[in-house]
Design a protein around this motif. Structure first.
Motif, PDB file in Angstrom:
ATOM      1  N   GLN A  37     -18.078 -12.673 -19.104  1.00  0.00           N
ATOM      2  CA  GLN A  37     -17.162 -12.250 -18.048  1.00  0.00           C
ATOM      3  C   GLN A  37     -17.969 -12.089 -16.759  1.00  0.00           C
ATOM      4  O   GLN A  37     -18.563 -11.043 -16.498  1.00  0.00           O
ATOM      5  CB  GLN A  37     -16.476 -10.940 -18.431  1.00  0.00           C
ATOM      6  CG  GLN A  37     -15.590 -11.065 -19.659  1.00  0.00           C
ATOM      7  CD  GLN A  37     -14.844  -9.778 -19.963  1.00  0.00           C
ATOM      8  OE1 GLN A  37     -14.897  -8.824 -19.200  1.00  0.00           O
ATOM      9  NE2 GLN A  37     -14.135  -9.760 -21.076  1.00  0.00           N
ATOM     10  N   ALA A  38     -17.988 -13.145 -15.974  1.00  0.00           N
ATOM     11  CA  ALA A  38     -18.838 -13.173 -14.784  1.00  0.00           C
ATOM     12  C   ALA A  38     -18.479 -12.086 -13.785  1.00  0.00           C
ATOM     13  O   ALA A  38     -19.346 -11.598 -13.042  1.00  0.00           O
ATOM     14  CB  ALA A  38     -18.743 -14.546 -14.119  1.00  0.00           C
ATOM     15  N   LYS A  39     -17.214 -11.688 -13.747  1.00  0.00           N
ATOM     16  CA  LYS A  39     -16.804 -10.663 -12.790  1.00  0.00           C
ATOM     17  C   LYS A  39     -17.470  -9.313 -13.080  1.00  0.00           C
ATOM     18  O   LYS A  39     -17.555  -8.459 -12.202  1.00  0.00           O
ATOM     19  CB  LYS A  39     -15.289 -10.509 -12.811  1.00  0.00           C
ATOM     20  CG  LYS A  39     -14.544 -11.740 -12.289  1.00  0.00           C
ATOM     21  CD  LYS A  39     -13.040 -11.521 -12.312  1.00  0.00           C
ATOM     22  CE  LYS A  39     -12.308 -12.749 -11.771  1.00  0.00           C
ATOM     23  NZ  LYS A  39     -10.835 -12.580 -11.790  1.00  0.00           N
ATOM     24  N   LYS A  40     -17.928  -9.137 -14.319  1.00  0.00           N
ATOM     25  CA  LYS A  40     -18.593  -7.890 -14.685  1.00  0.00           C
ATOM     26  C   LYS A  40     -20.114  -8.033 -14.671  1.00  0.00           C
ATOM     27  O   LYS A  40     -20.823  -7.118 -15.077  1.00  0.00           O
ATOM     28  CB  LYS A  40     -18.137  -7.432 -16.072  1.00  0.00           C
ATOM     29  CG  LYS A  40     -16.667  -7.038 -16.138  1.00  0.00           C
ATOM     30  CD  LYS A  40     -16.326  -6.494 -17.522  1.00  0.00           C
ATOM     31  CE  LYS A  40     -14.875  -6.029 -17.584  1.00  0.00           C
ATOM     32  NZ  LYS A  40     -14.516  -5.487 -18.919  1.00  0.00           N
ATOM     33  N   CYS A  41     -20.585  -9.187 -14.226  1.00  0.00           N
ATOM     34  CA  CYS A  41     -22.027  -9.431 -14.203  1.00  0.00           C
ATOM     35  C   CYS A  41     -22.579  -9.203 -12.797  1.00  0.00           C
ATOM     36  O   CYS A  41     -21.914  -9.499 -11.798  1.00  0.00           O
ATOM     37  CB  CYS A  41     -22.334 -10.861 -14.650  1.00  0.00           C
ATOM     38  SG  CYS A  41     -21.857 -11.199 -16.361  1.00  0.00           S
ATOM     39  N   HIS A  42     -23.790  -8.697 -12.737  1.00  0.00           N
ATOM     40  CA  HIS A  42     -24.428  -8.393 -11.456  1.00  0.00           C
ATOM     41  C   HIS A  42     -25.864  -8.905 -11.467  1.00  0.00           C
ATOM     42  O   HIS A  42     -26.483  -9.034 -12.534  1.00  0.00           O
ATOM     43  CB  HIS A  42     -24.424  -6.883 -11.185  1.00  0.00           C
ATOM     44  CG  HIS A  42     -23.050  -6.294 -11.082  1.00  0.00           C
ATOM     45  ND1 HIS A  42     -22.254  -6.075 -12.187  1.00  0.00           N
ATOM     46  CD2 HIS A  42     -22.333  -5.884  -9.998  1.00  0.00           C
ATOM     47  CE1 HIS A  42     -21.097  -5.552 -11.797  1.00  0.00           C
ATOM     48  NE2 HIS A  42     -21.128  -5.417 -10.474  1.00  0.00           N
ATOM     49  N   GLY A  43     -26.370  -9.159 -10.284  1.00  0.00           N
ATOM     50  CA  GLY A  43     -27.744  -9.608 -10.185  1.00  0.00           C
ATOM     51  C   GLY A  43     -28.344  -9.285  -8.830  1.00  0.00           C
ATOM     52  O   GLY A  43     -27.639  -8.911  -7.887  1.00  0.00           O
ATOM     53  N   PHE A  44     -29.645  -9.404  -8.732  1.00  0.00           N
ATOM     54  CA  PHE A  44     -30.333  -9.271  -7.448  1.00  0.00           C
ATOM     55  C   PHE A  44     -31.687  -9.961  -7.555  1.00  0.00           C
ATOM     56  O   PHE A  44     -32.226 -10.143  -8.658  1.00  0.00           O
ATOM     57  CB  PHE A  44     -30.492  -7.802  -7.030  1.00  0.00           C
ATOM     58  CG  PHE A  44     -31.291  -6.959  -7.994  1.00  0.00           C
ATOM     59  CD1 PHE A  44     -32.679  -6.901  -7.924  1.00  0.00           C
ATOM     60  CD2 PHE A  44     -30.647  -6.205  -8.972  1.00  0.00           C
ATOM     61  CE1 PHE A  44     -33.406  -6.120  -8.805  1.00  0.00           C
ATOM     62  CE2 PHE A  44     -31.366  -5.421  -9.861  1.00  0.00           C
ATOM     63  CZ  PHE A  44     -32.748  -5.377  -9.782  1.00  0.00           C
ATOM     64  N   GLN A  45     -32.211 -10.358  -6.399  1.00  0.00           N
ATOM     65  CA  GLN A  45     -33.529 -10.980  -6.351  1.00  0.00           C
ATOM     66  C   GLN A  45     -34.392 -10.229  -5.348  1.00  0.00           C
ATOM     67  O   GLN A  45     -33.979  -9.985  -4.212  1.00  0.00           O
ATOM     68  CB  GLN A  45     -33.452 -12.451  -5.948  1.00  0.00           C
ATOM     69  CG  GLN A  45     -34.827 -13.109  -5.873  1.00  0.00           C
ATOM     70  CD  GLN A  45     -34.749 -14.593  -5.601  1.00  0.00           C
ATOM     71  OE1 GLN A  45     -33.670 -15.179  -5.663  1.00  0.00           O
ATOM     72  NE2 GLN A  45     -35.878 -15.209  -5.296  1.00  0.00           N
ATOM     73  N   VAL A  46     -35.580  -9.848  -5.788  1.00  0.00           N
ATOM     74  CA  VAL A  46     -36.548  -9.166  -4.930  1.00  0.00           C
ATOM     75  C   VAL A  46     -37.655 -10.168  -4.608  1.00  0.00           C
ATOM     76  O   VAL A  46     -38.320 -10.682  -5.511  1.00  0.00           O
ATOM     77  CB  VAL A  46     -37.139  -7.923  -5.624  1.00  0.00           C
ATOM     78  CG1 VAL A  46     -38.144  -7.230  -4.707  1.00  0.00           C
ATOM     79  CG2 VAL A  46     -36.031  -6.957  -6.033  1.00  0.00           C
ATOM     80  N   THR A  47     -37.834 -10.448  -3.312  1.00  0.00           N
ATOM     81  CA  THR A  47     -38.838 -11.427  -2.885  1.00  0.00           C
ATOM     82  C   THR A  47     -39.913 -10.725  -2.060  1.00  0.00           C
ATOM     83  O   THR A  47     -39.593 -10.080  -1.047  1.00  0.00           O
ATOM     84  CB  THR A  47     -38.188 -12.528  -2.029  1.00  0.00           C
ATOM     85  OG1 THR A  47     -37.099 -13.113  -2.756  1.00  0.00           O
ATOM     86  CG2 THR A  47     -39.207 -13.606  -1.675  1.00  0.00           C
ATOM     87  N   PRO A  48     -41.174 -10.802  -2.466  1.00  0.00           N
ATOM     88  CA  PRO A  48     -42.231 -10.131  -1.695  1.00  0.00           C
ATOM     89  C   PRO A  48     -42.545 -10.877  -0.404  1.00  0.00           C
ATOM     90  O   PRO A  48     -42.486 -12.107  -0.340  1.00  0.00           O
ATOM     91  CB  PRO A  48     -43.420 -10.148  -2.651  1.00  0.00           C
ATOM     92  CG  PRO A  48     -43.177 -11.316  -3.544  1.00  0.00           C
ATOM     93  CD  PRO A  48     -41.689 -11.444  -3.684  1.00  0.00           C
ATOM     94  N   THR A  49     -42.855 -10.102   0.633  1.00  0.00           N
ATOM     95  CA  THR A  49     -43.365 -10.656   1.890  1.00  0.00           C
ATOM     96  C   THR A  49     -44.796 -10.167   2.054  1.00  0.00           C
ATOM     97  O   THR A  49     -45.352  -9.536   1.145  1.00  0.00           O
ATOM     98  CB  THR A  49     -42.495 -10.201   3.067  1.00  0.00           C
ATOM     99  OG1 THR A  49     -42.585  -8.769   3.191  1.00  0.00           O
ATOM    100  CG2 THR A  49     -41.038 -10.592   2.848  1.00  0.00           C
ATOM    101  N   HIS A  50     -45.397 -10.410   3.229  1.00  0.00           N
ATOM    102  CA  HIS A  50     -46.803 -10.028   3.394  1.00  0.00           C
ATOM    103  C   HIS A  50     -46.985  -8.514   3.429  1.00  0.00           C
ATOM    104  O   HIS A  50     -48.067  -8.005   3.130  1.00  0.00           O
ATOM    105  CB  HIS A  50     -47.375 -10.662   4.675  1.00  0.00           C
ATOM    106  CG  HIS A  50     -46.846 -10.056   5.941  1.00  0.00           C
ATOM    107  ND1 HIS A  50     -45.583 -10.356   6.435  1.00  0.00           N
ATOM    108  CD2 HIS A  50     -47.404  -9.161   6.810  1.00  0.00           C
ATOM    109  CE1 HIS A  50     -45.392  -9.682   7.552  1.00  0.00           C
ATOM    110  NE2 HIS A  50     -46.476  -8.949   7.809  1.00  0.00           N
ATOM    111  N   ASP A  51     -45.937  -7.755   3.796  1.00  0.00           N
ATOM    112  CA  ASP A  51     -46.093  -6.297   3.845  1.00  0.00           C
ATOM    113  C   ASP A  51     -44.884  -5.547   3.291  1.00  0.00           C
ATOM    114  O   ASP A  51     -44.823  -4.323   3.372  1.00  0.00           O
ATOM    115  CB  ASP A  51     -46.350  -5.840   5.285  1.00  0.00           C
ATOM    116  CG  ASP A  51     -45.203  -6.209   6.221  1.00  0.00           C
ATOM    117  OD1 ASP A  51     -44.287  -6.938   5.774  1.00  0.00           O
ATOM    118  OD2 ASP A  51     -45.236  -5.764   7.382  1.00  0.00           O
TER     119      ASP A  51
END
Length: 535
Positions: A37-51
């Motif tokens: 059930q995609a409507k109940k699915c969640h996600g996030f992406q954390v991308t590092p930068t130089h600081d």
């Protein structure tokens, strides 16, 4: 991936990697007939930068034709009861407010005090433990939560505010209430978890853990849980393996038959035992408490108080904790306070005085004694013993002595005298039993004439006014021929009834002068309460 029941967490180090994971999941669902059930699915992406880091600087993932919900900073999604925030990780729950709400709900519930305590220990505390353990709750905050729980428990059980914490935290088999101390338990759980991670069978997990310097975190948790540096092992030290069977048995088994060994990870501190030790070392509230250490028989009534009214149960708790409001207790630490007995000339109105010496409640004490004798009589009657109750016998010096009970069977006589003593000194009960034996031994010839027995044995059967069942009493039950299960049942019954009848004595003591006293309590010293004879 991390899975629990129908919940799944997938991890990846890149957006493309997560896309590949989702395709694998879709293939699995197609083959197994399951559906996401995609409507109940969640996600996030954390991308590092130089600081710093960026959150969700990417296109949202899709499962089939449905787009997943992307969690932004400041928002969170609950997984297994814990809220996850992409910026801060596990969001700290408002534990203090939650606990206030739960305690208030229990307080308003139409329940008696003991079910409220059971509900707290069974449901509320377990929820708090889970949240506090998984959200890095600090020790100071845990101590605040402990304060709230202690206040609620004392209020429900009508215990005075100065009741020592050891009574609340000690194990029920040690005479305590078994309440959990979060500030001790949570760091202990976390320290042992780090130890298990450091010894994980997965080499990757071990390397990641050791590379992140968990040794210092382990040390901090170990000390917070009550451990010491002297007892703290290095987190990489080998753990003890318990093979669950003796070595000589293991040698006879094949590799397939041997049970899997169980790793035993060190515990920083047995905090319940430590709290019990603090309790028993107190000069007033700890008086006689050592008698109840590791004694499930004498403490059975704390968890199985069948036959107690709630009033009697609450009084029994005050008895066990040494906080019953006698004049001696109320006058502790106060100058010029009146501590003498209100119903006699004794200089101290203490629990031991009321339950053992005060003439104003002598009748109630006699009834307690007689009821305890009746319990023993019923058990002996089931085994076909002939029973003499309080026969008038004289020694060679013509001194009158009346043993409580004489059991006769097959030429053997057992002389048993029941006494109730206040739990105080270490040898209180062994001395009482020996005293009874010495007192009645001069009656041997008289008893043989009365019962036609060829063998006479003597036993004192001392019981504690606060429910102590001394192990020396097992000789009496064994000599009567009770089975092992019957001995345990009778011991628990006598223990419960001893403290139950002590609460009746206190009730009678309080009622004197209020028009509620029982006329039977006015019997003068030495008034016989039984008729001599045979049952």
């Amino acid at each position: 991936a991390l899975a629990f029941a129908d919940d799944l967490v997938m991890l990846s180090d890149s957006w493309e990697g997560m896309t590949a994971n989702i395709k694998i999941l879709e293939s699995f669902c197609t083959l197994s007939g399951l559906k996401v059930q995609a409507k109940k699915c969640h996600g996030f992406q954390v991308t590092p930068t130089h600081d710093s880091f960026t959150i969700n600087n990417c296109e949202a993932w899709k499962i089939g034709d449905d787009t997943l919900n992307m969690i932004i900073p400041g928002e969170s999604e609950k997984y297994l009861g814990v809220k996850v925030d992409p910026w801060i990780g596990f969001a700290k729950p408002a534990l203090s407010e939650k606990l206030d709400t739960w305690l208030e709900r229990i307080n308003r519930a139409p329940l008696k005090p003991s079910p409220k305590l059971a509900m707290l220990n069974t449901f509320t505390v377990s929820r708090v433990i889970y949240l506090a353990d998984h959200t890095d709750c600090k020790i100071a905050h845990l101590s605040t939560l402990d304060d709230k729980i202690r206040r609620a428990v004392k209020e429900w059980l009508h215990l005075p505010a100065n009741t020592c914490n050891g009574f609340l935290y000690a194990r029920s088999r040690d005479g305590g209430l078994g309440v959990t101390r979060l500030a001790s338990l949570i760091p202990s759980i976390q320290a042992r978890r780090l130890h298990r991670i450091a010894h994980s069978k997965d080499e990757t997990i071990r390397c990641i853990a050791l590379a992140n310097d968990i040794e210092s975190e382990y040390r901090k948790l170990w000390l917070a849980a009550g451990g010491t540096l002297d007892t703290m092992p290095a987190i990489t030290d080998p753990v003890i393996m318990d093979h669950q069977l003796p070595q000589h048995v293991l040698e006879q088994l094949t590799e397939w038959e041997k049970p899997a060994p169980r790793a035993i990870y060190p515990i920083p501190c047995n905090w319940r035992t430590a709290k019990f030790s603090q309790w028993k070392d107190l000069p007033c509230q700890g008086s006689g408490v050592s008698h109840f250490e590791n004694d499930p028989t004498s403490n059975d009534w704390l968890t199985h108080h069948k036959g107690f009214s709630q009033r009697q149960f609450l009084t029994a708790l005050k008895l066990r904790a040494n906080v019953y409001p006698t004049r001696e207790y109320l006058g502790r630490g106060k100058s010029n306070s009146i501590v003498g007995c209100r119903h006699c000339s004794a200089s101290y109105e203490s629990l031991s005085h009321i339950l053992g010496q005060c003439p104003a409640v002598q009748g109630a004490r006699i009834r307690r004694h007689n009821k305890l004798c009746d319990i023993l009589t019923r058990e002996a009657r089931k085994l076909q013993w002939k029973i003499y109750k309080e026969p008038n016998l004289r020694t060679a010096n013509n001194e009158l002595r009346k043993p409580d009970l004489i059991f006769v069977k097959e030429g053997k006589a057992l002389v048993v005298d029941v006494t109730v003593r206040f739990e105080y000194k270490e040898k209180t009960f062994s001395d009482a039993a020996a005293e009874k034996v010495r007192h009645y031994q001069p009656l041997t010839e008289e008893i043989k004439k009365l019962t036609n027995a060829s063998e006479v044995s003597y036993f004192g059967l001392p019981l504690g006014a606060r429910g102590k069942w001394p192990t020396i009493n097992e000789r009496v039950l064994s000599s009567l021929g009770l089975s092992e299960s019957a001995q345990k049942r009778t011991a628990r019954l006598l223990s419960r009834r001893a403290i139950l009848y002590s609460t009746d004595i206190l009730s009678t003591f309080e009622s004197i002068g209020k028009g509620l006293s029982n006329p039977a309590d006015a019997k003068p010293e030495g008034t016989p309460t039984r008729q001599r004879g045979i049952l």
